[in-house]
Design an enzyme around this catalytic site. Structure first.
Site, mmCIF file in Angstrom:
data_model
loop_
_atom_site.group_PDB
_atom_site.id
_atom_site.type_symbol
_atom_site.label_atom_id
_atom_site.label_comp_id
_atom_site.label_asym_id
_atom_site.label_seq_id
_atom_site.Cartn_x
_atom_site.Cartn_y
_atom_site.Cartn_z
ATOM 1 N N CYS A 67 38.590 -2.957 -28.219
ATOM 2 C CA CYS A 67 38.577 -3.017 -26.754
ATOM 3 C C CYS A 67 39.352 -1.880 -26.113
ATOM 4 O O CYS A 67 39.172 -1.594 -24.929
ATOM 5 C CB CYS A 67 39.149 -4.343 -26.263
ATOM 6 S SG CYS A 67 38.040 -5.699 -26.582
HETATM 7 N N1 CO8 Z 1 32.219 -25.675 -24.618
HETATM 8 C C1 CO8 Z 1 32.970 -26.786 -24.397
HETATM 9 N N2 CO8 Z 1 34.199 -26.981 -24.952
HETATM 10 C C2 CO8 Z 1 34.662 -26.011 -25.757
HETATM 11 C C3 CO8 Z 1 33.935 -24.831 -26.029
HETATM 12 C C4 CO8 Z 1 32.662 -24.683 -25.429
HETATM 13 N N3 CO8 Z 1 31.911 -23.599 -25.613
HETATM 14 N N4 CO8 Z 1 34.661 -24.045 -26.864
HETATM 15 C C5 CO8 Z 1 35.812 -24.701 -27.113
HETATM 16 N N5 CO8 Z 1 35.812 -25.900 -26.460
HETATM 17 C C6 CO8 Z 1 36.861 -26.937 -26.453
HETATM 18 C C7 CO8 Z 1 37.682 -26.889 -27.742
HETATM 19 O O1 CO8 Z 1 37.043 -27.634 -28.746
HETATM 20 C C8 CO8 Z 1 38.993 -27.479 -27.295
HETATM 21 O O2 CO8 Z 1 38.882 -28.884 -27.301
HETATM 22 P P1 CO8 Z 1 40.165 -29.797 -27.709
HETATM 23 O O3 CO8 Z 1 41.193 -29.537 -26.657
HETATM 24 O O4 CO8 Z 1 39.602 -31.172 -27.695
HETATM 25 O O5 CO8 Z 1 40.585 -29.323 -29.067
HETATM 26 C C9 CO8 Z 1 39.133 -27.057 -25.828
HETATM 27 O O6 CO8 Z 1 37.799 -26.695 -25.409
HETATM 28 C C10 CO8 Z 1 40.038 -25.876 -25.649
HETATM 29 O O7 CO8 Z 1 39.681 -24.823 -26.580
HETATM 30 P P2 CO8 Z 1 40.476 -23.487 -26.728
HETATM 31 O O8 CO8 Z 1 41.919 -23.774 -26.927
HETATM 32 O O9 CO8 Z 1 39.794 -22.620 -27.735
HETATM 33 O O10 CO8 Z 1 40.213 -22.854 -25.265
HETATM 34 P P3 CO8 Z 1 41.038 -21.814 -24.476
HETATM 35 O O11 CO8 Z 1 41.472 -22.439 -23.206
HETATM 36 O O12 CO8 Z 1 42.061 -21.105 -25.288
HETATM 37 O O13 CO8 Z 1 39.897 -20.726 -24.111
HETATM 38 C C11 CO8 Z 1 39.177 -18.541 -24.854
HETATM 39 C C12 CO8 Z 1 39.212 -20.054 -25.145
HETATM 40 C C13 CO8 Z 1 38.323 -18.338 -23.618
HETATM 41 C C14 CO8 Z 1 38.550 -17.845 -26.027
HETATM 42 C C15 CO8 Z 1 40.593 -18.020 -24.590
HETATM 43 O O14 CO8 Z 1 41.472 -18.432 -25.617
HETATM 44 C C16 CO8 Z 1 40.668 -16.506 -24.529
HETATM 45 O O15 CO8 Z 1 39.991 -15.864 -23.761
HETATM 46 N N6 CO8 Z 1 41.545 -15.892 -25.315
HETATM 47 C C17 CO8 Z 1 41.715 -14.429 -25.342
HETATM 48 C C18 CO8 Z 1 40.563 -13.835 -26.003
HETATM 49 C C19 CO8 Z 1 40.569 -12.345 -25.982
HETATM 50 O O16 CO8 Z 1 40.935 -11.686 -25.033
HETATM 51 N N7 CO8 Z 1 40.119 -11.779 -27.035
HETATM 52 C C20 CO8 Z 1 39.946 -10.403 -27.109
HETATM 53 C C21 CO8 Z 1 38.707 -10.214 -27.870
HETATM 54 S S1 CO8 Z 1 37.862 -8.778 -27.461
HETATM 55 C C22 CO8 Z 1 38.288 -7.476 -28.483
HETATM 56 O O17 CO8 Z 1 39.374 -7.305 -28.890
HETATM 57 C C23 CO8 Z 1 37.206 -6.549 -28.849
HETATM 58 C C24 CO8 Z 1 36.643 -6.906 -30.141
HETATM 59 C C25 CO8 Z 1 35.488 -6.041 -30.418
HETATM 60 C C26 CO8 Z 1 34.225 -6.454 -29.737
HETATM 61 C C27 CO8 Z 1 33.400 -7.332 -30.572
HETATM 62 C C28 CO8 Z 1 32.033 -7.531 -29.997
HETATM 63 C C29 CO8 Z 1 31.382 -8.811 -30.484
#
Ligand code: CO8
Length: 376
Positions: free
Chosen positions: A156
């Site tokens: 990124c």
């Molecule tokens: N629908 C419904 N519920 C869901 C879903 C879904 N799709 N997914 C998860 N849940 C549920 C989980 O099961 C969990 O339930 P429970 O509480 O019962 O266990 C609840 O929702 C909460 O889950 P999370 O804790 O996972 O949710 P978050 O609030 O943490 O949100 C995110 C998830 C959005 C992923 C968040 O953690 C986030 O954005 N984190 C930062 C991510 C980030 O910035 N990453 C950078 C990556 S990009 C990068 O570096 C480039 C890589 C190269 C590119 C690659 C291209 C492919």
């Protein structure tokens, strides 16, 4: 040493967009088909039933409402869930090259320059199409640019790291101007069958012309005041696709395994990266005798709205005013290295002369970049 400016930016946006509802409908169809096909094994406790996704969760957790994609039909087909990008012959320009040329043409036009004014091309992105020849050299050929080209990948943060490399080349007199371009087909590496991450990414390409200040003639120009980069190793965002996969075939996983696509511990990334970004930007401004309060705009990496709100709050000691940290991820999702540059491209014209801004990226590596810009 020469002074370097950003004299033009460009953006290529794919024609098709997928809403959260469309994406979730396809994902849930896949879940229902999987659970029906595996009903007996699920009943015996041998296979875990899959859980459906939800649009409300996606928007609440990430701020994403839709994403532009190179191929909509292949992604939304529950039997496929992979973009369909037909293979091209070696004689045709590749798809990354095509996106790069489209974004570059806009950046060149905004800079008031032609290929003859550019001495080098840097393709900086997360998702390179092949090992070699470098995509940058293909872009160079497609645009008719003399000089040199090379590819670089810092996930990124590729654009901020690419900007620093371009600035160095211009300041040192190695080039009059560099085209730095970020073609990202993130959907090619995204596991659309993974509920935790299927909504995160979209596709786009950005381009930036970094030019010697004394040669720049465009209306919109930014002095590149300073750049600061930091990396710290982490496995919390990882993709194991690479040239050694072929040699690892005796292993049980194979090239189609989930670890050859984007994998992350999203919660850990959120918690660990936000403070690092705020600290880096604050330290960078202080090193340049600038106050956070002097900055009129933060063009932050566009991965997650809650991350950006938190980083802005940590930096400013209050919530960001509308327009202080513009959001584009609601309609683009995470476009990796292109994200912060899309924010810069779309939210620069209204800034008055002398206004300070910070372009910042953060992501896999971990890798974080901060570039201080001043509107001319
Ligand atoms: N629908 C419904 N519920 C869901 C879903 C879904 N799709 N997914 C998860 N849940 C549920 C989980 O099961 C969990 O339930 P429970 O509480 O019962 O266990 C609840 O929702 C909460 O889950 P999370 O804790 O996972 O949710 P978050 O609030 O943490 O949100 C995110 C998830 C959005 C992923 C968040 O953690 C986030 O954005 N984190 C930062 C991510 C980030 O910035 N990453 C950078 C990556 S990009 C990068 O570096 C480039 C890589 C190269 C590119 C690659 C291209 C492919």
């Amino acid at each position: 040493m020469h002074k370097a400016v950003i004299s033009g930016t460009g953006l290529y946006t794919p024609a098709n967009s997928i809403s959260n509802d469309e994406l979730v409908e396809s994902f849930n169809a896949y879940v229902q088909q999987f659970n029906a096909a595996n009903a007996a094994a699920i009943g015996r406790g041998e296979v875990e039933a899959l859980t459906e996704s939800s649009s409300a969760f996606i928007e609440r957790a990430s701020g994403i409402k839709s994403r532009f994609v190179i191929d909509k039909d292949g992604i939304l087909d529950p039997q496929r869930m992979v973009p369909r990008i037909p293979e091209r012959s070696n004689e045709q320009w590749g798809i990354l090259c095509e996106m790069a040329v489209a974004a570059a043409q806009e950046a060149l036009a905004r800079a008031g320059k032609t290929a003859a004014d550019i001495d080098g091309v840097i393709v900086a992105c997360s998702n390179l199409q092949r090992a070699y020849p470098a995509v940058a050299i293909e872009v160079q050929a497609a645009l008719g640019i003399q000089g040199f080209g090379y590819d670089m990948n810092v996930a990124c943060s590729s654009a901020t790291f690419g900007l620093q490399a371009a600035t160095n080349a211009v300041q040192l007199g190695q080039a009059r101007a560099i085209l730095m371009v970020n073609p990202e087909i993130c959907t090619g590496h995204l596991n659309f069958r993974d509920r935790d991450s299927h909504f995160i990414f979209g596709d786009a390409c950005t381009a930036v012309i970094v030019e010697r200040a004394d040669l720049a003639t465009s209306v919109q120009q930014f002095d590149i005041v300073s750049s600061k980069l930091i990396t710290q190793f982490s496995n919390n965002i990882r993709n194991n696709l690479g040239f050694l996969n072929r040699a690892e075939q005796e292993g049980e996983k194979g090239m189609a395994a989930a670890d050859k696509l984007f994998v992350q511990e999203g919660r850990k990334v959120f918690k660990e990266v936000c403070p690092m970004v705020a600290e880096l930007i604050a330290a960078h401004l202080a090193e340049n005798q600038l106050n956070v309060g002097d900055v009129k705009r933060f063009w932050l990496h566009q991965a997650n709205l809650n991350m950006n709100l938190l980083i802005a709050r940590k930096l400013l000691g209050r919530d960001a005013e509308p327009g202080e940290a513009p959001v584009i991820l609601d309609s683009y999702a995470n476009t990796s290295s292109a994200g912060s540059v899309i924010a810069l491209h779309k939210h620069q014209d209204d800034l008055p002369s002398g206004a300070l801004g910070v372009l910042s990226s953060f992501g896999a590596g971990y890798s974080i970049g901060s570039v201080i810009l001043r509107k001319r």
